[in-house]
Design a protein around this motif. Structure first.
Motif, short mmCIF file in Angstrom:
data_model
loop_
_atom_site.label_atom_id
_atom_site.label_comp_id
_atom_site.label_asym_id
_atom_site.label_seq_id
_atom_site.Cartn_x
_atom_site.Cartn_y
_atom_site.Cartn_z
N GLU A 187 0.82 -1.21 0.00
CA GLU A 187 0.00 0.00 0.00
C GLU A 187 0.86 1.26 0.00
OE1 GLU A 187 -2.70 -0.61 3.28
OE2 GLU A 187 -4.25 -1.36 1.91
N THR A 192 -4.01 -0.64 -3.65
CA THR A 192 -5.01 -0.77 -2.59
C THR A 192 -5.37 -2.23 -2.36
OG1 THR A 192 -5.95 1.38 -3.19
CG2 THR A 192 -7.32 -0.07 -1.84
N PHE A 207 -4.07 -6.85 -4.69
CA PHE A 207 -3.99 -5.40 -4.58
C PHE A 207 -4.31 -4.81 -5.94
CE2 PHE A 207 -1.19 -7.23 -1.44
CZ PHE A 207 -1.47 -6.51 -0.29
#
Length: 220
Positions: A187, A192, A207
């Protein structure tokens, strides 16, 4: 009847074997390196938690996509992903060991997966321009890379702005990377957290580069 002396000798031998195994694992963890080609049979055993079907569910490969696999080894997951992106998708399989690259090349030819491009390369310096791939994945690989931070930077670089990154980890791999620390590090690079399947000791996590405000799913 087995004598007490024999029992003690067997117990001592087993203890020494366990200690030697632990010592080897600790040395391997402190000196990250890929599984040698000579030990390739060890990475072909079934993986009950980080299964092929779970990888497919988390990665969500789509026909026509261009995907990247880092550290395919002998191709345990490669064929499944390649078939999921047919007919026009391409899977680039990058491994630092030339023997593994040739092994994957031969295996994919035998399995009838012409859309796989095995390439020798280093995860710390991927041989691709920025924004090349729709998704990238690596399983039981990140902990083997001497400079994990550089590898994560490279993965973020070669992903498209809306790309996906999937990482798989599982014990008893001596290079196991825990989820919480991994999430924080990824991150920090602007991706994200979107989903996780598995448990604390074995999981796939995804992610997304193009997600900013949405709740993430977690399946234990």
């Amino acid at each position: 009847m087995v004598s007490r002396r024999t029992v003690r000798a067997i117990a001592a031998l087993l203890g020494l074997t366990v200690l030697a195994g632990l010592g080897y694992a600790l040395r391997w963890r402190s000196n990250p390196s890929p599984c040698p080609y000579a030990q390739r049979h060890a990475i072909n055993f079934p993986r009950p938690v980080i299964t092929r079907s779970r990888l497919r569910d988390v990665l969500k490969p789509q026909p026509s996509e261009r995907l990247l696999e880092v550290g395919p080894g002998t191709g345990y997951y490669t064929g499944m992903v390649a078939r999921a992106i047919e007919p026009s998708g391409t899977l680039h399989a990058v491994d630092v060991q030339s023997e593994m690259v040739e092994h994957v090349r031969t295996r994919m030819r035998q399995e009838g997966n012409p859309n796989v491009e095995p390439i020798r390369g280093d995860a710390r310096s991927l041989p691709y321009p920025d924004d090349t791939f729709d998704a990238a994945y690596l399983v039981l690989v990140l902990g083997e890379i001497p400079d994990q931070e550089r590898a994560l930077d490279e993965l973020e670089r070669v992903l498209k702005p809306d790309g996906r990154l999937v990482i798989g980890e599982s014990l008893p791999d001596p290079h196991f990377v825990g989820f919480e620390g991994l999430r924080r590090r990824v991150e920090q690079r602007g991706l994200t957290f979107d989903a996780r399947v598995g448990t604390r000791v074995g999981y796939f996590t995804r992610f997304d580069a193009g997600i900013s405000d949405r709740s993430a799913d977690s399946v234990e």
